[in-house]
Design a protein around this motif. Structure first.
Motif, PDB file in Angstrom:
ATOM      1  N   VAL A  28       0.774  -1.110  -0.032  1.00 15.18           N
ATOM      2  CA  VAL A  28      -0.038   0.002  -0.083  1.00 15.18           C
ATOM      3  C   VAL A  28       1.065   1.287  -0.003  1.00 15.18           C
ATOM      4  CG1 VAL A  28      -1.951   1.292   1.113  1.00 15.18           C
ATOM      5  CG2 VAL A  28      -1.542  -1.246   1.509  1.00 15.18           C
ATOM      6  N   VAL A  29       0.737   2.267  -0.979  1.00 14.35           N
ATOM      7  CA  VAL A  29       1.425   3.147  -0.995  1.00 14.35           C
ATOM      8  C   VAL A  29       0.724   4.285  -0.485  1.00 14.35           C
ATOM      9  CG1 VAL A  29       3.008   4.845  -2.288  1.00 14.35           C
ATOM     10  CG2 VAL A  29       2.736   2.302  -2.978  1.00 14.35           C
ATOM     11  N   VAL A  30       1.306   5.246   0.499  1.00  9.92           N
ATOM     12  CA  VAL A  30       0.552   6.198   1.210  1.00  9.92           C
ATOM     13  C   VAL A  30       1.258   7.601   1.295  1.00  9.92           C
ATOM     14  CG1 VAL A  30      -0.757   4.585   2.780  1.00  9.92           C
ATOM     15  CG2 VAL A  30       1.457   5.609   3.527  1.00  9.92           C
TER      16      VAL A  30
ATOM     17  N   GLY B  60       9.211  12.961  -2.813  1.00  7.23           N
ATOM     18  CA  GLY B  60       7.729  12.783  -2.826  1.00  7.23           C
ATOM     19  C   GLY B  60       7.162  11.568  -3.592  1.00  7.23           C
ATOM     20  N   GLY B  61       7.852  10.474  -3.202  1.00 11.96           N
ATOM     21  CA  GLY B  61       7.472   9.015  -3.935  1.00 11.96           C
ATOM     22  C   GLY B  61       6.399   8.605  -3.008  1.00 11.96           C
ATOM     23  N   GLY B  62       6.173   8.924  -1.787  1.00 13.55           N
ATOM     24  CA  GLY B  62       5.093   8.354  -0.945  1.00 13.55           C
ATOM     25  C   GLY B  62       5.936   7.326  -0.082  1.00 13.55           C
ATOM     26  N   THR B  63       5.152   6.767   0.827  1.00 10.83           N
ATOM     27  CA  THR B  63       5.573   5.786   1.605  1.00 10.83           C
ATOM     28  C   THR B  63       4.911   4.420   1.365  1.00 10.83           C
ATOM     29  OG1 THR B  63       5.819   7.386   3.452  1.00 10.83           O
ATOM     30  CG2 THR B  63       5.724   5.115   4.321  1.00 10.83           C
ATOM     31  N   VAL B  64       6.068   3.605   1.226  1.00  9.22           N
ATOM     32  CA  VAL B  64       5.368   2.039   0.872  1.00  9.22           C
ATOM     33  C   VAL B  64       5.271   1.106   1.937  1.00  9.22           C
ATOM     34  CG1 VAL B  64       6.218  -0.034  -0.522  1.00  9.22           C
ATOM     35  CG2 VAL B  64       6.717   2.194  -1.337  1.00  9.22           C
TER      36      VAL B  64
END
Ligand code: FAD
Length: 357
Positions: free
Chosen positions: A216-218, A247-251
């Protein structure tokens, strides 16, 4: 000048092509079914976290060890590569020792891993600082890669060096020899087809299987990367958090399901992944639970796991010299430069007799 065709434009193919193209003697073409920008279940690289958490034992550490210096250089000096430094915090539970994930992370969970002299700031976490579920833990400075920036970055570096990229779907590895951009036959073909090495004519390596990873990328930010040796939700589920650069989000991860080709995310698994993540790092949502997560997307990638370990070797297939570089499982980025170096040595070796002519 030797002509080389690299099959595959994942992290393995692009890194190998990049190292080969640094040699002005070599003219390199990349042919691939999927390229950076595509999201497809047959194309693993875009789905990766991706960070540097070594999983090889000391004897097999060459690939990961030789990759760290380049990832370190990129994180320090090349912001456009989309790689940043981040603390990695690893928690170990004794009960996971014999489980699939405990075995996968074996070296990572050691108190004296080989990489403690490779990565900066390796230290064991004092037991007074451990969460209640952990029996031991370690911490070091690692990196996290924004794959949506890094893969195009690798393409750009290849283009600067004169590499030509072409879309092709191969049914047999030896067909690649006739696909060099010069129109002449390739002297060497490099096989970086990942999971599809199991289905490619002339290779058909049935020991390559998927290790399915659901994520899930948040948008939430954890402040560090966290990994636990296992979960209480089944042997093939894992718990990790990593924040991509720029800015790639959190995996949030994940799963490690061997032999599972399912391309669609399972909603129940997704809820478990998110629950575990906010328990592991309450700061992700300031204590608001999973309702506080801002989801960018759900995803599934298939790690190209080879039962016998990565295949970096040369082989004559028909009248075509092939160098293989596939089967990296869950460590394709953290071993990318070491493996590409190994593949380039084999290409150099294969072309030696020709140079003497
Ligand atoms: P791929 O990226 O799959 O590329 C294969 C290429 O070959 C593609 O271009 C494809 O189109 C081409 N190809 C295949 N067959 C053909 C054909 N017949 N004709 C033409 N072209 C063909 N690794 C890390 O190091 N760190 C991590 O933190 C990490 N996290 C991960 C998390 C998840 C959820 C997943 C799924 C993986 C993770 N990995 C991580 C593992 C890493 O992503 C893989 O090891 C790596 O991406 C494999 O790259 P590859 O280039 O070998 O294969």
């Amino acid at each position: 000048m030797p002509n080389i065709v690299v099959v595959g434009a994942g992290v393995s193919g692009l890194t190998t092509a990049l190292l080969l193209s640094k040699d002005p003697e070599y003219k390199v073409t990349i042919v691939a079914k999927h390229m950076p920008g595509d999201y497809d279940i047959e194309y693993t690289s875009p789905w990766a976290g991706a960070n540097y958490l070594p999983v090889s034992n000391k004897a097999g550490s060459r690939w990961e060890k030789n990759t760290w210096p380049e990832l370190d250089r990129l994180a320090k000096n090349v912001p456009e590569a989309g790689i940043h430094f981040q603390d990695a915090i690893i928690y170990n539970r004794k009960k996971d020792f014999d489980a699939t994930t405990g075995q996968w992370f074996n070296e990572l969970l050691s108190a004296t891993p080989w990489f403690r002299s490779t990565v900066p700031n390796f230290r064991l976490i004092p037991s007074s600082d451990l969460p209640s579920f952990a029996d031991s833990g370690s911490c070091f400075t690692s990196i996290c890669i924004n794959t949506a920036i890094y893969l195009p970055y690798l393409v750009s570096q290849c283009l600067v060096n004169g590499v030509v990229l072409k879309r092709e779907v191969l049914t047999h590895i030896s067909d690649a020899a006739s696909m060099h951009h010069s129109g002449s036959k390739a002297d060497v073909v490099v096989n970086c087809t990942g999971l599809l090495a199991s289905r490619l004519g002339g290779v058909m390596d049935k020991s390559v299987i998927p290790a399915r990873g659901q994520i899930v990328v948040v948008r939430n930010t954890p402040g560090a990367m966290f990994t636990v040796s296992g979960t209480d939700d089944g042997e093939d589920e894992v718990s990790y958090i990593m924040q991509r650069a720029a800015g790639g989000g959190t995996v949030l991860g994940g799963t490690y399901q061997k032999g599972n080709w399912e391309s669609q995310p399972c909603p129940n698994t997704a809820v478990r992944i998110m629950k575990r993540a906010v328990e592991l790092c309450p700061a992700l949502t300031n204590g608001k639970g999973i309702e506080g997560l801002s989801v960018i997307r759900h995803g599934v990638g298939l790690r190209p796991l080879r039962k016998k370990g990565v295949r970096i070797e040369s082989e004559k297939i028909g009248d075509v010299m092939v160098v293989h570089n596939y089967g990296h499982g869950g460590w394709g980025y953290q071993g990318s430069y070491g493996c590409a170096e190994g593949a380039k040595e084999l290409v150099d070796e294969a072309l030696k007799p020709r140079a003497k002519l």
